[in-house]
Design a protein around this motif. Structure first.
Motif, PDB file in Angstrom:
ATOM      1  N   GLU A 120      -4.451  52.702  49.722  1.00 27.23           N
ATOM      2  CA  GLU A 120      -5.904  52.626  49.550  1.00 27.23           C
ATOM      3  C   GLU A 120      -6.409  53.971  49.056  1.00 27.23           C
ATOM      4  O   GLU A 120      -5.901  55.020  49.465  1.00 27.23           O
ATOM      5  CB  GLU A 120      -6.547  52.261  50.890  1.00 27.23           C
ATOM      6  N   VAL A 128     -10.751  51.471  47.515  1.00 28.44           N
ATOM      7  CA  VAL A 128     -10.216  50.452  46.615  1.00 28.44           C
ATOM      8  C   VAL A 128      -8.706  50.405  46.743  1.00 28.44           C
ATOM      9  O   VAL A 128      -8.062  51.360  47.164  1.00 28.44           O
ATOM     10  CB  VAL A 128     -10.602  50.724  45.139  1.00 28.44           C
ATOM     11  N   SER A 132      -7.622  44.935  45.005  1.00 29.46           N
ATOM     12  CA  SER A 132      -9.074  44.739  44.869  1.00 29.46           C
ATOM     13  C   SER A 132      -9.547  44.967  43.437  1.00 29.46           C
ATOM     14  O   SER A 132     -10.483  44.308  42.969  1.00 29.46           O
ATOM     15  CB  SER A 132      -9.833  45.657  45.829  1.00 29.46           C
ATOM     16  N   LEU A 133      -8.890  45.864  42.710  1.00 27.32           N
ATOM     17  CA  LEU A 133      -9.265  46.123  41.324  1.00 27.32           C
ATOM     18  C   LEU A 133      -8.724  45.048  40.379  1.00 27.32           C
ATOM     19  O   LEU A 133      -9.417  44.618  39.452  1.00 27.32           O
ATOM     20  CB  LEU A 133      -8.761  47.495  40.889  1.00 27.32           C
TER      21      LEU A 133
END
Length: 227
Positions: A120, A128, A132-133
């Motif tokens: 993370e 992020v 998540s991206l």
């Protein structure tokens, strides 16, 4: 050994703060603030300039344009070629991911990038992850990059060893490479494919002779290399 500060170099070059700010694409107040820091030496300045959003965006445009015009347009690997972007760290990888995403849209390109890093990371004031991206779990990256619209794999210390992807044709390097790590990284390109006739490296960071001395000793790549 005495190290020169930014102010020393600017004065020696007979440049004003305004001149230097214009050349770097930043405000004069930024140059003034940097010069007041006695610990800000040339190496730190280089990191600042290279990580500046404008510099990242410019290099991202070069990569995307090159890929469209010299890889896709020339039907490399039967039109299925992929590219890897080797970055110096997680923040740089995320910057490239966003810059490429924005430029793909502006260019009306059908392609997208995937970003790969571990753990993370706090970016833009929030935590992020690669998942998540990208919008999918990181353990699917190796499969996803084989599918359209994904053509670019932007890496921060991932997929540079032990990654065997025959569709990987082009590598954009924005990280200092040396020794065995240089060999391991460049070796990602030499995976065979029936339609693969060559491969290509565009390097923003490394000295040509330095890379040659390493790669010629340890491996043979059917590649052109530009600096």
């Amino acid at each position: 050994m005495e190290l020169a500060t930014l102010k020393d170099l600017r004065i020696a070059a007979k440049q004003t703060q305004e001149d230097l700010a214009a050349a770097l694409g930043v405000g004069q107040d930024t140059i003034s603030r940097i010069e007041r820091r006695s610990d800000m030496l040339l190496s730190a300045l280089r990191h600042y300039v290279e990580s500046h959003d404008h510099a990242i965006r410019l290099k991202a445009e070069i990569m995307v344009d090159h890929f469209h015009e010299q890889v896709i347009a020339l039907n490399k690997i039967g039109g299925e070629a992929r590219a890897m972007v080797v970055t110096s760290g997680i923040e740089r990888a995320i910057q490239y991911f966003h810059a490429m995403r924005d430029y793909f849209k502006e260019r009306k390109s059908p392609y997208q990038a995937i970003v790969a890093f571990s753990g993370e990371y706090e970016y833009g004031g929030k935590k992020v992850t690669g998942a998540s991206l990208n919008g999918f779990p990181s353990n699917l990256i190796a499969d996803k990059i084989q599918e359209d619209p994904y053509r670019f794999l932007v890496c921060a210390d991932k997929f540079q060893t032990g990654y065997d992807e025959p569709l990987l044709h082009t590598m954009y390097v924005d990280k200092k490479l040396s020794g065995v790590k240089a060999v391991q990284t460049l070796s990602r390109l030499n995976r065979a494919h029936p339609k693969k006739r060559d491969c290509f490296v565009l390097d923003f960071q490394n000295d040509t002779e330095g890379i040659k001395s390493v790669s010629y000793t340890h491996l043979t790549l059917p590649t052109n290399r530009e600096v």
